[in-house]
Design a protein around this motif. Structure first.
Motif, mmCIF file in Angstrom:
data_model
loop_
_atom_site.group_PDB
_atom_site.id
_atom_site.type_symbol
_atom_site.label_atom_id
_atom_site.label_comp_id
_atom_site.label_asym_id
_atom_site.label_seq_id
_atom_site.Cartn_x
_atom_site.Cartn_y
_atom_site.Cartn_z
ATOM 1 N N MET A 36 3.961 67.858 56.394
ATOM 2 C CA MET A 36 4.947 67.603 55.301
ATOM 3 C C MET A 36 5.304 68.515 54.067
ATOM 4 O O MET A 36 6.197 69.165 53.760
ATOM 5 N N GLU A 37 3.947 68.466 53.364
ATOM 6 C CA GLU A 37 3.769 69.238 51.951
ATOM 7 C C GLU A 37 2.366 69.947 52.129
ATOM 8 O O GLU A 37 1.504 69.078 52.084
ATOM 9 N N MET A 38 2.212 71.241 51.991
ATOM 10 C CA MET A 38 0.931 71.812 51.947
ATOM 11 C C MET A 38 1.070 73.154 51.465
ATOM 12 O O MET A 38 2.122 73.491 51.027
ATOM 13 N N LEU A 39 -0.209 73.742 51.227
ATOM 14 C CA LEU A 39 -0.450 75.177 50.727
ATOM 15 C C LEU A 39 -0.569 76.037 51.900
ATOM 16 O O LEU A 39 -1.247 75.823 52.640
ATOM 17 N N ASN A 40 0.308 77.394 51.894
ATOM 18 C CA ASN A 40 -0.162 78.094 52.686
ATOM 19 C C ASN A 40 -1.485 79.064 52.139
ATOM 20 O O ASN A 40 -1.966 78.661 51.243
ATOM 21 N N ALA A 41 -1.680 80.117 53.029
ATOM 22 C CA ALA A 41 -2.584 81.138 52.651
ATOM 23 C C ALA A 41 -2.679 81.758 51.271
ATOM 24 O O ALA A 41 -3.612 82.123 50.768
ATOM 25 N N GLN A 42 -1.391 81.862 50.755
ATOM 26 C CA GLN A 42 -0.987 82.501 49.569
ATOM 27 C C GLN A 42 -1.000 81.293 48.371
ATOM 28 O O GLN A 42 -0.549 81.748 47.378
ATOM 29 N N LYS A 43 -1.449 80.099 48.824
ATOM 30 C CA LYS A 43 -1.423 79.165 47.765
ATOM 31 C C LYS A 43 -0.194 78.792 47.398
ATOM 32 O O LYS A 43 0.056 78.210 46.379
ATOM 33 N N GLN A 44 1.018 78.894 48.253
ATOM 34 C CA GLN A 44 2.293 78.558 47.792
ATOM 35 C C GLN A 44 2.867 77.344 48.692
ATOM 36 O O GLN A 44 2.473 77.018 49.749
ATOM 37 N N PRO A 45 3.677 76.604 48.204
ATOM 38 C CA PRO A 45 3.999 75.325 48.979
ATOM 39 C C PRO A 45 4.720 75.460 50.090
ATOM 40 O O PRO A 45 5.600 76.607 50.181
ATOM 41 N N GLU A 46 4.369 74.809 51.399
ATOM 42 C CA GLU A 46 5.233 74.939 52.667
ATOM 43 C C GLU A 46 5.033 73.529 53.255
ATOM 44 O O GLU A 46 4.431 72.735 52.785
ATOM 45 N N GLY A 47 5.742 73.426 54.446
ATOM 46 C CA GLY A 47 5.820 72.399 54.945
ATOM 47 C C GLY A 47 7.304 72.006 55.421
ATOM 48 O O GLY A 47 8.297 72.380 54.939
ATOM 49 N N TYR A 48 7.235 70.608 56.137
ATOM 50 C CA TYR A 48 8.679 70.118 56.626
ATOM 51 C C TYR A 48 9.612 69.725 55.205
ATOM 52 O O TYR A 48 10.701 70.337 55.422
ATOM 53 N N SER A 49 9.076 69.045 54.282
ATOM 54 C CA SER A 49 9.691 68.509 53.105
ATOM 55 C C SER A 49 10.270 69.861 52.388
ATOM 56 O O SER A 49 11.103 69.850 51.755
ATOM 57 N N THR A 50 9.349 70.852 52.312
ATOM 58 C CA THR A 50 9.614 72.039 51.590
ATOM 59 C C THR A 50 10.805 72.687 52.145
ATOM 60 O O THR A 50 11.574 73.078 51.439
ATOM 61 N N ASP A 51 10.725 73.178 53.475
ATOM 62 C CA ASP A 51 11.720 73.630 54.085
ATOM 63 C C ASP A 51 13.098 72.938 53.999
ATOM 64 O O ASP A 51 13.891 73.415 53.924
ATOM 65 N N TYR A 52 12.845 71.640 54.183
ATOM 66 C CA TYR A 52 14.181 70.819 54.032
ATOM 67 C C TYR A 52 14.761 70.915 52.689
ATOM 68 O O TYR A 52 15.962 71.097 52.664
ATOM 69 N N ILE A 53 14.032 70.547 51.754
ATOM 70 C CA ILE A 53 14.841 70.914 50.334
ATOM 71 C C ILE A 53 15.437 72.212 50.074
ATOM 72 O O ILE A 53 16.375 72.465 49.531
ATOM 73 N N ARG A 54 14.761 73.150 50.425
ATOM 74 C CA ARG A 54 15.318 74.418 50.558
ATOM 75 C C ARG A 54 16.774 74.692 51.287
ATOM 76 O O ARG A 54 17.518 75.371 50.748
ATOM 77 N N ALA A 55 16.677 74.182 52.414
ATOM 78 C CA ALA A 55 17.912 74.193 53.310
ATOM 79 C C ALA A 55 18.956 73.398 52.602
ATOM 80 O O ALA A 55 20.135 73.765 52.698
ATOM 81 N N VAL A 56 18.545 72.059 52.112
ATOM 82 C CA VAL A 56 19.571 71.225 51.570
ATOM 83 C C VAL A 56 20.203 72.047 50.277
ATOM 84 O O VAL A 56 21.377 71.982 50.016
ATOM 85 N N ALA A 57 19.257 72.703 49.319
ATOM 86 C CA ALA A 57 19.713 73.312 48.178
ATOM 87 C C ALA A 57 20.832 74.581 48.706
ATOM 88 O O ALA A 57 21.692 74.693 48.156
ATOM 89 N N LYS A 58 20.505 75.485 49.697
ATOM 90 C CA LYS A 58 21.555 76.461 50.185
ATOM 91 C C LYS A 58 22.700 75.724 50.654
ATOM 92 O O LYS A 58 23.575 76.149 50.310
ATOM 93 N N ALA A 59 22.536 74.496 51.337
ATOM 94 C CA ALA A 59 23.774 74.254 51.997
ATOM 95 C C ALA A 59 24.593 73.542 50.903
ATOM 96 O O ALA A 59 26.017 73.540 50.936
ATOM 97 N N ALA A 60 24.101 72.908 49.671
ATOM 98 C CA ALA A 60 24.966 72.439 48.745
ATOM 99 C C ALA A 60 25.258 73.326 47.598
ATOM 100 O O ALA A 60 26.052 72.985 46.669
ATOM 101 N N GLY A 61 24.382 74.526 47.666
ATOM 102 C CA GLY A 61 25.039 75.339 46.685
ATOM 103 C C GLY A 61 24.226 75.712 45.268
ATOM 104 O O GLY A 61 24.758 75.777 44.338
#
Length: 247
Positions: A36-61
């Motif tokens: 759901m939430e974790m760090l990638n190899a570059q120590k940046q947030p990734e995961g289901y919740s991370t992708d989801y909030i970014r998709a929500v932001a894009k959709a809502a402007g």
């Protein structure tokens, strides 16, 4: 005259550009809860919740800046306005709703018990007298306390540390949200063949994005985005990406 008009047009253009710029919100996420939430190899947030909030932001402007924030400070930070949104697998509960506002649900979960391979249980009552680990402040801990099965409950800052202790023989079981349990049992190469997802509770829980009390304007934006992500089929794609195809 021409130069004056050009300058006026430039000022107007800059003003309009600023007015039309998307709002940007700071998002807090405790990146210790894979997938759901974790760090990638570059120590940046990734995961289901991370992708989801970014998709929500894009959709809502609007735009988001997702930051890795420790769980023990995440809610205090949103309450004081340090962060605008918590996107960290936060279960919507009556107790939390007294202190914060929530978006509509974006994921359904149940609690799951992970045991060493070769062992199993049929109910939480079977954990009586056992050493059970879980992440501090999570609903897994709340469920174990409510069940009152006389287990020796140990709380960790990171569910991964609890899993590690169980594999090392220092715990008998770990309780956590079912997508997290499935990740450690099925996807984490270090634990291949060492774990068994033995039991799931029947009570459903729902994750929501958390904001400070009174931020109905932000809740409305989040709900608008969630609705679009669900209806567009993007939610199904994210589930497949992070949890695999459903049977």
């Amino acid at each position: 005259m021409f130069r004056g008009v050009s300058l006026a047009l430039l000022v107007l253009t800059l003003f309009c550009g600023q007015a039309l710029a998307a709002e940007k919100y700071t998002v807090a996420s405790d990146c210790t809860w894979p997938p759901m939430e974790m760090l990638n190899a570059q120590k940046q947030p990734e995961g289901y919740s991370t992708d989801y909030i970014r998709a929500v932001a894009k959709a809502a402007g609007f735009e988001v800046d997702v930051r890795n924030i420790a769980w023990d400070g995440i809610f205090g930070g949103v309450a004081t306005g340090k962060y605008d949104i918590v996107a960290s697998s936060t279960t919507i509960t009556p107790e939390r709703q007294k202190q914060f506002d929530f978006s509509d649900p974006y994921y359904e979960v149940v609690q799951a018990v992970v045991l060493p391979a070769g062992t199993s249980i049929k109910s939480l009552a079977d954990l009586k007298g056992k050493k059970v680990g879980g992440q501090i402040g999570t609903t897994g801990i709340f469920v174990m306390r409510k069940a009152d099965v006389d287990a020796d409950l140990k709380e960790y800052d990171d569910v991964g540390l609890a899993i590690q202790d169980m594999v090392g023989g220092r715990l008998d079981a770990v309780i956590c949200d079912d997508p997290v349990a499935m990740y450690y049992v099925n996807k984490k190469a270090d634990y291949a063949g060492k774990l068994n997802l033995s039991f799931k509770t029947g009570d459903k829980e729902y994750y929501g994005f958390t904001v400070r009390k009174g931020r109905q304007d932000l809740v409305d934006k989040l709900n608008k985005g969630i609705k679009q992500v669900k209806e567009s089929g993007q939610e199904a794609k994210l589930i497949e990406k992070w949890m695999g195809k459903s049977n």
